[in-house]
Design an enzyme around this catalytic site. Structure first.
Site, PDB file in Angstrom:
ATOM      1  NE  ARG A 211      -2.147  -1.524   3.506  1.00 47.76           N
ATOM      2  CZ  ARG A 211      -2.635  -1.621   4.735  1.00 47.76           C
ATOM      3  NH1 ARG A 211      -3.891  -1.273   4.971  1.00 47.76           N
ATOM      4  NH2 ARG A 211      -1.898  -2.063   5.731  1.00 47.76           N
TER       5      ARG A 211
ATOM      6  CB  THR B 131      11.793  -0.554   6.837  1.00 50.84           C
ATOM      7  OG1 THR B 131      11.805  -0.578   5.402  1.00 50.84           O
ATOM      8  CG2 THR B 131      11.394  -1.912   7.362  1.00 50.84           C
TER       9      THR B 131
ATOM     10  CG  HIS C 271      -0.602   2.770  13.727  1.00 50.00           C
ATOM     11  ND1 HIS C 271      -0.006   3.274  14.860  1.00 50.00           N
ATOM     12  CD2 HIS C 271      -0.071   3.466  12.685  1.00 50.00           C
ATOM     13  CE1 HIS C 271       0.850   4.226  14.534  1.00 50.00           C
ATOM     14  NE2 HIS C 271       0.829   4.360  13.222  1.00 50.00           N
TER      15      HIS C 271
ATOM     16  CE  LYS D 251       2.828   0.598  13.448  1.00 54.98           C
ATOM     17  NZ  LYS D 251       3.716   0.490  12.280  1.00 54.98           N
TER      18      LYS D 251
ATOM     19  CB  THR E 109       5.194   7.533  14.642  1.00 53.76           C
ATOM     20  OG1 THR E 109       5.288   7.361  13.235  1.00 53.76           O
ATOM     21  CG2 THR E 109       4.904   8.986  14.964  1.00 53.76           C
TER      22      THR E 109
END
Length: 242
Positions: free
Chosen positions: A12, A75, A131, A135, A142
């Protein structure tokens, strides 16, 4: 116009990167996925953008070194050995590795660092992130980036001062600790809040991602910025001039 190669092109994020490259007036040099020839992609690119998997990192770094071009690494889920490999490769080519390429998140990181440097350890710091259900790593890259910013502001080591996964009878919160909480569900692109909780008052600094295109646009802005830079480790703060 820069020729930018995408590592992890069929995911994506890979599709979002392709749209961002074209939207910024650059050229998609090509893309590779698991088992693809990343060295060949590097040879026809001015920069590489890697949103693939930790297992592919070393091969991707070698390809960038072989072609003498910069690489942006978005990544997540990297371990200490990956960071050592990035440090080694940065002696040869410019590298920007970050847990989040959003320009807004990186400005938030700057604000968190500043707030942490001004407030004492009687202000508890909690980082909450959410998220999408797919995930696989937690806390998010982050959240870790924001935790590092808070720790830097306080002049402490995050690894020695973090709390996460609270469950059961945990005892009182350690003074000066930086806490993490991870939520997963639905299709949330990414939400992060950093809470500074003091005596009878709170400050919350937050960012909401409405679409993964914000990460793609930030990544392409940074990758283009890296072109022509000398070898070394760079950060999104450098791109923003912070």
């Amino acid at each position: 116009m820069a020729r930018i190669g995408i590592i992890g092109s069929e995911g994506r994020m890979g599709h979002a990167l392709a749209r961002a490259i074209e939207g910024a007036g650059h050229e998609v040099a090509g893309g590779v996925d698991k088992g693809g020839d990343v060295a060949r992609l590097a040879d026809k690119s001015d920069a590489l953008v890697d949103f693939s998997a930790p297992a592919a990192l070393e091969a991707n770094l070698h390809a960038a070194i072989g072609a003498g071009i910069p690489i942006l690494i978005g990544t997540t889920g990297l371990e200490e050995r990956h960071f050592r490999a990035i440090d080694d490769a940065a002696r040869c080519v410019p590298i920007l590795q970050t847990g989040n390429t959003s320009l807004g998140v990186n400005l938030l990181s700057h604000l968190v660092r500043e707030a942490a440097s001004k407030l004492g350890d009687d202000w508890d710091i909690e980082i909450v992130e959410m998220h999408h259900r797919m995930k696989v790593d937690a806390p998010s890259g982050t959240a870790k980036l924001l935790g590092e910013a808070a720790a830097e502001g306080r002049g402490i080591d995050l690894a020695d001062n973090s709390e996460s996964g609270r469950d059961g009878h945990t005892g009182a919160r350690a003074r000066g600790a930086i806490g993490f909480a991870a939520l997963r569900g639905g299709t949330v692109a990414g939400e992060h809040s950093v809470i500074f909780a003091g005596e009878e008052e709170r400050i919350t600094l937050a960012h909401s991602a409405e679409n993964r295109m914000i990460f793609a646009r930030g990544a392409i802005t940074a990758a283009a910025w890296l072109i022509g830079k000398p070898g070394g480790r760079y950060a999104m703060a450098d791109v923003l001039g912070l």
